[in-house]
Design a protein around this motif. Structure first.
Motif, mmCIF file in Angstrom:
data_model
loop_
_atom_site.group_PDB
_atom_site.id
_atom_site.type_symbol
_atom_site.label_atom_id
_atom_site.label_comp_id
_atom_site.label_asym_id
_atom_site.label_seq_id
_atom_site.Cartn_x
_atom_site.Cartn_y
_atom_site.Cartn_z
ATOM 1 N N THR A 154 0.914 -1.147 -0.005
ATOM 2 C CA THR A 154 -0.061 0.024 0.039
ATOM 3 C C THR A 154 0.825 1.183 0.046
ATOM 4 O O THR A 154 0.519 2.322 -0.279
ATOM 5 N N HIS A 155 2.111 1.110 0.450
ATOM 6 C CA HIS A 155 3.217 2.319 0.774
ATOM 7 C C HIS A 155 4.411 2.201 -0.434
ATOM 8 O O HIS A 155 4.693 1.017 -0.405
ATOM 9 N N VAL A 156 4.556 3.158 -1.258
ATOM 10 C CA VAL A 156 5.697 2.965 -2.174
ATOM 11 C C VAL A 156 6.655 4.069 -1.786
ATOM 12 O O VAL A 156 6.409 5.179 -1.655
ATOM 13 N N LEU A 157 8.111 3.459 -1.680
ATOM 14 C CA LEU A 157 9.092 4.725 -1.722
ATOM 15 C C LEU A 157 9.797 4.506 -3.143
ATOM 16 O O LEU A 157 9.988 3.383 -3.527
ATOM 17 N N ILE A 158 10.317 5.508 -3.517
ATOM 18 C CA ILE A 158 10.937 5.638 -4.918
ATOM 19 C C ILE A 158 12.420 6.179 -4.580
ATOM 20 O O ILE A 158 12.620 7.326 -4.032
ATOM 21 N N GLY A 159 13.227 5.322 -5.181
ATOM 22 C CA GLY A 159 14.789 5.734 -5.266
ATOM 23 C C GLY A 159 15.230 5.605 -6.710
ATOM 24 O O GLY A 159 14.374 4.891 -7.530
ATOM 25 N N GLY A 160 16.364 5.894 -6.974
ATOM 26 C CA GLY A 160 16.801 5.492 -8.316
ATOM 27 C C GLY A 160 17.111 7.061 -9.176
ATOM 28 O O GLY A 160 17.615 7.898 -8.553
ATOM 29 N N THR A 161 17.414 6.684 -10.380
ATOM 30 C CA THR A 161 17.782 7.961 -11.331
ATOM 31 C C THR A 161 16.900 7.581 -12.707
ATOM 32 O O THR A 161 16.345 6.652 -13.086
ATOM 33 N N VAL A 162 16.543 8.996 -13.295
ATOM 34 C CA VAL A 162 16.901 10.154 -12.771
ATOM 35 C C VAL A 162 15.656 10.770 -11.892
ATOM 36 O O VAL A 162 14.448 10.464 -12.414
ATOM 37 N N THR A 163 16.037 11.700 -11.103
ATOM 38 C CA THR A 163 14.809 12.143 -10.218
ATOM 39 C C THR A 163 13.477 12.597 -10.984
ATOM 40 O O THR A 163 12.572 12.262 -10.932
ATOM 41 N N ASN A 164 13.984 13.332 -11.940
ATOM 42 C CA ASN A 164 12.660 14.160 -12.553
ATOM 43 C C ASN A 164 12.332 13.537 -13.899
ATOM 44 O O ASN A 164 11.794 14.026 -14.673
ATOM 45 N N ALA A 165 12.529 12.197 -14.124
ATOM 46 C CA ALA A 165 12.100 11.599 -15.467
ATOM 47 C C ALA A 165 11.396 10.586 -14.848
ATOM 48 O O ALA A 165 10.307 10.158 -14.471
ATOM 49 N N CYS A 166 12.412 9.020 -14.840
ATOM 50 C CA CYS A 166 11.682 7.797 -14.750
ATOM 51 C C CYS A 166 11.300 7.835 -13.265
ATOM 52 O O CYS A 166 10.095 7.172 -12.981
ATOM 53 N N CYS A 167 11.872 8.345 -12.281
ATOM 54 C CA CYS A 167 11.399 8.049 -10.920
ATOM 55 C C CYS A 167 10.351 9.075 -10.562
ATOM 56 O O CYS A 167 9.178 8.487 -10.127
ATOM 57 N N GLU A 168 10.212 10.174 -11.090
ATOM 58 C CA GLU A 168 8.963 11.152 -10.851
ATOM 59 C C GLU A 168 7.779 10.295 -11.726
ATOM 60 O O GLU A 168 6.746 10.590 -11.145
ATOM 61 N N SER A 169 8.182 9.970 -12.938
ATOM 62 C CA SER A 169 6.851 9.362 -13.542
ATOM 63 C C SER A 169 6.410 8.297 -12.972
ATOM 64 O O SER A 169 4.931 8.076 -12.694
ATOM 65 N N THR A 170 7.069 7.175 -12.489
ATOM 66 C CA THR A 170 6.507 5.982 -11.767
ATOM 67 C C THR A 170 5.847 6.684 -10.506
ATOM 68 O O THR A 170 4.823 6.117 -10.232
ATOM 69 N N ALA A 171 6.488 7.444 -9.715
ATOM 70 C CA ALA A 171 6.064 7.973 -8.526
ATOM 71 C C ALA A 171 4.443 8.729 -8.806
ATOM 72 O O ALA A 171 3.632 8.349 -7.951
ATOM 73 N N ARG A 172 4.465 9.593 -9.795
ATOM 74 C CA ARG A 172 3.104 10.148 -10.102
ATOM 75 C C ARG A 172 2.052 9.105 -10.227
ATOM 76 O O ARG A 172 1.109 9.268 -9.806
ATOM 77 N N ASP A 173 2.380 8.253 -11.184
ATOM 78 C CA ASP A 173 1.424 7.202 -11.501
ATOM 79 C C ASP A 173 1.045 6.365 -10.214
ATOM 80 O O ASP A 173 -0.324 5.863 -9.993
ATOM 81 N N ALA A 174 2.197 6.183 -9.443
ATOM 82 C CA ALA A 174 1.847 5.154 -8.116
ATOM 83 C C ALA A 174 0.786 6.142 -7.304
ATOM 84 O O ALA A 174 -0.379 5.728 -6.715
ATOM 85 N N MET A 175 0.996 7.493 -7.010
ATOM 86 C CA MET A 175 0.125 8.107 -6.234
ATOM 87 C C MET A 175 -1.200 8.189 -7.061
ATOM 88 O O MET A 175 -2.401 8.273 -6.216
#
Length: 222
Positions: A154-175
């Motif tokens: 239910t909870h997702v922590l995001i790490g990796g690279t790059v912050t403002n491309a693949c990481c942010e894209s994945t995080a936004r969709d998770a939210m």
């Protein structure tokens, strides 16, 4: 991470507190590590983001803490096999022909560029998920959602690279898919620090929480 006062003020006005997660339920928490592959982290590759290498220690520490508390660690790897067809606009219009050709080779499944970078402590029990585009949760990109669902996450922590491309894209969709989503800045990296900070400020304003790895570890509730 310190936020500008205007970011703090707007977050407080929206949700009443700066960090909404006093505790993180470890068994329902996944640390999703995005694209720490040779192609994106190592010298000589077209996609090298040199600052990523400095995050490996924090990534390993958080991964071990999440596992020890009963959570899940997932390693995401981009594969470009067939991308000139399924992601044709990106390859034809957003990359030069030379960059497109090199990306197709260096991110192919059989190339060393596809492999996780040396120094990362991935364990055999950690799922590996292969994605096709920036977000691992975009339709048809990967089976990440199925993996998370199967483990009761239910909870997702995001790490990796790059912050403002693949990481942010994945995080936004998770939210958007109703995962409680946290960006972990010392496990993330962008090409420049300005991009990294701008992305995290914007994330905090609209999408989710930002917690350093040590803060995450303190909140993990086994």
């Amino acid at each position: 991470m310190e936020f500008p006062q205007w970011v703090v003020d707007r977050v407080l006005a929206r949700q009443g507190c700066l960090h909404p997660h006093e505790r993180l339920p470890a068994r329902q928490t996944a640390f999703v590590v995005v694209d720490l592959q040779n192609y994106f982290t190592q010298p000589g590759y077209q996609g090298e983001n040199a600052p990523a290498r400095a995050t490996f220690g924090a990534v390993n520490r958080l991964a071990q803490a999440v596992r020890a508390a009963g959570g899940l660690v997932v390693w995401i790897q981009t594969c470009a096999d067939g991308a000139d067809q399924f992601w044709s606009h990106h390859h034809a219009k957003m990359l030069t022909p030379e960059r497109s050709a090199r990306r197709l080779v260096e991110l192919s499944r059989g190339h060393a560029g596809f492999e996780l970078a040396p120094g990362l402590q991935a364990e055999p029990q950690d799922p590996r998920v292969v994605k096709r585009c920036y977000s691992a949760l975009a339709p048809g990109s990967s089976d990440l959602d199925a993996v998370l669902t199967a483990h009761g996450i239910t909870h997702v922590l995001i790490g990796g690279t790059v912050t403002n491309a693949c990481c942010e894209s994945t995080a936004r969709d998770a939210m958007m898919m109703d995962y409680a989503t946290v960006m972990v800045p010392d496990t993330l990296s962008a090409v420049t620090q300005d991009e990294h900070i701008a992305c995290l400020n914007n994330w905090m304003l609209f999408f989710g929480d930002v917690l350093e790895s040590g803060e995450v570890i303190e909140r993990l509730q086994a």
